[in-house]
Design a protein around this motif. Structure first.
Motif, PDB file in Angstrom:
ATOM      1  N   LEU A  53      25.973 -40.676  -9.071  1.00  0.00           N
ATOM      2  CA  LEU A  53      24.500 -39.753  -8.749  1.00  0.00           C
ATOM      3  C   LEU A  53      25.163 -38.683  -7.422  1.00  0.00           C
ATOM      4  N   VAL A  54      26.044 -39.045  -6.531  1.00  0.00           N
ATOM      5  CA  VAL A  54      26.511 -38.120  -5.647  1.00  0.00           C
ATOM      6  C   VAL A  54      27.325 -36.806  -6.139  1.00  0.00           C
ATOM      7  N   ARG A  55      28.088 -37.250  -7.271  1.00  0.00           N
ATOM      8  CA  ARG A  55      28.755 -36.074  -7.723  1.00  0.00           C
ATOM      9  C   ARG A  55      27.656 -35.218  -8.540  1.00  0.00           C
ATOM     10  N   TYR A  56      26.866 -35.841  -9.151  1.00  0.00           N
ATOM     11  CA  TYR A  56      25.805 -35.184 -10.177  1.00  0.00           C
ATOM     12  C   TYR A  56      24.926 -34.302  -9.326  1.00  0.00           C
ATOM     13  N   TYR A  57      24.509 -34.734  -7.971  1.00  0.00           N
ATOM     14  CA  TYR A  57      23.762 -33.999  -7.250  1.00  0.00           C
ATOM     15  C   TYR A  57      24.500 -32.514  -6.794  1.00  0.00           C
ATOM     16  N   TRP A  85      35.594 -36.342   3.750  1.00  0.00           N
ATOM     17  CA  TRP A  85      35.879 -37.533   3.348  1.00  0.00           C
ATOM     18  C   TRP A  85      35.052 -38.276   2.658  1.00  0.00           C
ATOM     19  N   SER A  86      33.762 -38.530   3.255  1.00  0.00           N
ATOM     20  CA  SER A  86      32.651 -39.712   2.685  1.00  0.00           C
ATOM     21  C   SER A  86      32.429 -39.070   1.420  1.00  0.00           C
ATOM     22  N   VAL A  87      32.228 -37.987   1.264  1.00  0.00           N
ATOM     23  CA  VAL A  87      31.647 -37.384  -0.042  1.00  0.00           C
ATOM     24  C   VAL A  87      32.671 -37.432  -1.039  1.00  0.00           C
ATOM     25  N   ASN A  88      33.885 -37.357  -0.730  1.00  0.00           N
ATOM     26  CA  ASN A  88      35.072 -37.658  -1.805  1.00  0.00           C
ATOM     27  C   ASN A  88      35.240 -39.128  -2.086  1.00  0.00           C
ATOM     28  N   SER A  89      35.109 -39.884  -1.010  1.00  0.00           N
ATOM     29  CA  SER A  89      35.213 -41.497  -1.287  1.00  0.00           C
ATOM     30  C   SER A  89      34.052 -42.037  -2.069  1.00  0.00           C
ATOM     31  N   LEU A  90      32.582 -41.713  -1.730  1.00  0.00           N
ATOM     32  CA  LEU A  90      31.732 -42.184  -2.417  1.00  0.00           C
ATOM     33  C   LEU A  90      31.260 -41.661  -3.674  1.00  0.00           C
ATOM     34  N   ALA A  91      31.569 -40.464  -3.890  1.00  0.00           N
ATOM     35  CA  ALA A  91      31.199 -39.753  -5.448  1.00  0.00           C
ATOM     36  C   ALA A  91      32.145 -40.685  -6.407  1.00  0.00           C
ATOM     37  N   LYS A  92      33.265 -41.331  -5.959  1.00  0.00           N
ATOM     38  CA  LYS A  92      33.940 -42.203  -6.956  1.00  0.00           C
ATOM     39  C   LYS A  92      33.239 -43.550  -7.159  1.00  0.00           C
ATOM     40  N   GLN A  93      32.329 -43.614  -6.271  1.00  0.00           N
ATOM     41  CA  GLN A  93      31.569 -45.188  -6.582  1.00  0.00           C
ATOM     42  C   GLN A  93      30.066 -44.721  -6.836  1.00  0.00           C
ATOM     43  N   ILE A 140      34.255 -33.604  -3.961  1.00  0.00           N
ATOM     44  CA  ILE A 140      33.739 -34.180  -5.275  1.00  0.00           C
ATOM     45  C   ILE A 140      34.922 -34.233  -6.506  1.00  0.00           C
ATOM     46  N   GLY A 141      36.156 -33.646  -6.123  1.00  0.00           N
ATOM     47  CA  GLY A 141      37.293 -33.510  -6.859  1.00  0.00           C
ATOM     48  C   GLY A 141      36.873 -33.112  -8.369  1.00  0.00           C
ATOM     49  N   MET A 142      36.225 -32.079  -8.439  1.00  0.00           N
ATOM     50  CA  MET A 142      35.893 -31.478  -9.683  1.00  0.00           C
ATOM     51  C   MET A 142      36.233 -30.047  -9.567  1.00  0.00           C
TER      52      MET A 142
END
Length: 397
Positions: free
Chosen positions: A359-363, A348-356, A386-388
């Protein structure tokens, strides 16, 4: 001005910014960010790096002179570079620092922007002249004989005004994007004022450690602020608030722990027997928050990958409805329930913070595509988080 050259062992690139191979060029960047190397190494080429540049610094503060280049000629599968950095003080004094010659193997072409695998770490000394300090870089592509130049400047000042307390606290949650050490103290004051409301809201679940971790990591990166922070803690009248500041000082280093009385150390030892801010492996929900705090301050990949690895706990878990069906749950059943809660919180936290935080999503995206997440279960959960749609390379077990 204390200067130290750091040689990074790897050679990083971003194949963005150019549709064709450009002429040899160089750019010097002055920054307080500690994640520049991570951005070049751990995210896919084509993803834009972020260079928060510094404008003003004070005595004791550290910043980095980073060098990026493009268009170097390749011979026998490598580029060959050398050069120098000239520092220019306000009163005209110059200091020339020779760059170590670099022979760098190239995979593919030189299209894109590359980070030179060495940088200058600069710490401002009290005796340094105030005013504009200029850093001039000359870098020579020895394969082509072309020399490129670039320069940047930063102002040494007596002090830098901090933001308001509330704004300073907000800044701490995005610190890696815009490092402002002058905000650490007002942010701490703002946090202390918010504790009563947080305790009332969270009741028995109240845990101050994740917020305290923000200050712990910020002070780790800015030791010049520790004396002022310790002075602030020493002046606190509220015993609970003073203890929170003491927890940070107790674990920063042996030297900062000496600022506490024996009674204060004993009280902290009863509440927090070990350093809670250095999480090696996530085994409790609040460990996730500690890792996020480190990421918000440093913007580096390591704490994020600890959160990703926590997704593997979902393999040995049980859902809350299934747990409630058990007549006599065992300690293993409770551990499985705990594992499931941690894995759910991590996803949940990764999903939420990757939108903000892109860099979370990129890593995570790069780690999946490069096969650095070895466990298929963890990889699938990370990709979902990460929803991708990410092509996952199966890793070796």
């Amino acid at each position: 001005m204390k200067k130290l050259f750091t040689v990074v062992l790897l050679f990083f690139a971003f194949s963005v910014f150019a549709a064709k191979v450009p002429e040899f060029s160089v750019k010097v960047i002055l920054t307080k960010a500690v994640n520049i190397g991570d951005q070049f190494r751990y995210i896919l080429s084509g993803r834009p790096p972020v260079f928060p540049q510094v404008a003003k610094v004070v005595s004791g503060e550290r910043f980095f002179v980073e060098i990026v280049f493009s268009g170097a000629a390749v011979k026998q599968g490598a580029v060959l570079l050398n050069g120098k950095i000239t520092t220019c003080a306000p009163r005209g004094k110059k200091d020339v620092i020779l760059l170590k010659e670099q022979s760098l193997k190239m995979q593919g072409g030189t299209r894109g922007v590359f980070l030179l695998p060495q940088h200058l770490s600069v710490t401002v000394e009290p005796q340094d002249a105030r005013g504009l300090h200029r850093f001039e870089v000359e870098l020579t592509d020895k394969n082509s004989g072309v020399t490129a130049k670039s320069s940047a400047q930063v102002e040494y000042v007596k002090s830098v005004p901090a933001a308001s307390e509330d704004e300073a606290l907000k800044n701490l949650g995005n610190y890696y994007r815009a490092p402002r050490p002058e905000n650490i103290l007002p942010a701490f004051r703002a946090y202390l004022k918010k504790i009563p409301a947080q305790k009332k809201r969270e009741k028995r679940n109240f845990n101050p450690l994740p917020q305290l971790a923000l200050f712990y990591f910020a002070l780790k990166e800015n030791p010049q602020c520790i004396d002022a922070f310790a002075g602030e803690v020493a002046k606190l009248k509220d015993k609970e608030q003073k203890m929170y500041g003491g927890i940070i000082l107790n674990f920063l280093s042996e030297k900062t722990a000496q600022r506490l009385s024996a009674a204060e150390k004993q009280q902290i030892a009863r509440i927090v027997p070990r350093n809670p801010f250095e999480v090696k492996k996530v085994s409790a929900p609040w460990h996730l928050d500690i890792c996020w705090a480190e990421f918000f301050i440093r913007g580096t990949r390591e704490p994020l990958m600890k959160i990703v690895n926590a997704l593997a706990l979902g393999k040995n878990s049980i859902s809350i409805p299934d747990f409630k069906k058990l007549n006599t749950p065992t300690s293993k059943d409770r551990r499985r329930l705990f594992n499931g809660l941690i894995a759910m919180a991590a996803e949940w936290s990764v999903n939420s913070l990757a939108k903000q935080h892109h860099l979370v999503r990129y890593y995570i995206e790069a780690a999946l595509q490069r096969g650095e997440v070895k466990d298929p279960f963890t990889g699938a959960a990370a990709a979902r988080a990460i929803g991708m749609k990410v092509r996952i390379v199966p890793g070796k077990k």
